[in-house]
Design an enzyme around this catalytic site. Structure first.
Site: not given
Length: 223
Positions: A44, A48, A116, A119
């Site tokens: 994650e 991101d 989350d 990502e």
């Protein structure tokens, strides 16, 4: 060792992901509550950054907007809420790996978890297939939101607040600098200032409306 279920692999591939290293994709779908060492947290973190760069690339190539307006759109496109919205649209919730307690606590519908994991899947896509493949997939999955203009039409005060945060500036400060006229027809002038950027003023029949006008003037001048 748990294997990536065949129906989950098929689901991933039907939505544009390319699965090579199955264990990594299993980790991307695994919540920390399961107690498994390989969960989505590190992926994650990577995803991101992949998402931010991919969206920034799309916006830069398709918009002549100044940096401030690009930053506002970027913030909207990479927000937790947007990631969760994309995840729901893909049917991600059915493939999450949660503990019984996290499931009972509503984890399968949690905006934080869905965002989350979305990502994390982008992080897995990059590691398994390279950045170009991950970027191209973001452009496909986020295209409806990007082309709809989402993130453009914000209340001026919200837009200014996000602009300041996105540019590592202090929050905007509002100050009433003038009040004129009788009570039934008062006019307020408000000045908004962002430290080390500048200031702007707005005038209206209420303090709230004057703040809105000032924020709009600031974004027009500096955004």
């Amino acid at each position: 060792m748990t294997a990536l279920p065949a129906h989950t692999r098929a689901w991933l591939e039907a939505r544009g992901f390319t699965v090579r290293e199955a264990s990594m994709w299993l980790a991307a779908l695994t919540h920390g509550s399961t107690g498994e060492a390989a969960n989505y947290e590190r992926l994650e973190f990577l995803g991101d950054r992949v998402l931010g760069l991919a969206v920034a690339h799309w916006l830069y190539n398709r918009s002549e907007a100044p940096e401030g307006k690009l930053a506002l759109r970027l913030n909207a496109m990479v927000s937790r809420a947007m990631c969760a919205e994309i995840a729901r649209g893909l049917g991600l919730r059915e493939h999450l790996r949660l503990s019984k307690q996290a499931e009972a606590d509503g984890g399968r519908d949690s905006e934080n978890i869905l965002g989350d994991v979305m990502e994390a899947l982008l992080g897995a896509q990059m590691l398994d297939n390279g950045f170009d493949a991950a970027r191209d997939l973001v452009h496909v999955l986020w295209r409806p939101a990007l082309e709809s203009g989402e993130g453009k039409a914000k209340h001026p005060k919200s837009a200014l607040q996000e602009w300041a945060a996105g540019n590592q500036r202090r929050p905007p400060e509002y100050e009433v600098v003038d009040r004129s006229g009788p009570d039934h027809a008062a006019r307020f002038t408000v000045r908004v200032r962002v430290h080390k950027v500048g200031e702007a003023e707005g005038t209206a029949s209420s303090k709230q409306e004057a703040e809105t006008e000032a924020a709009a003037a600031f974004m027009e001048r500096f955004g």
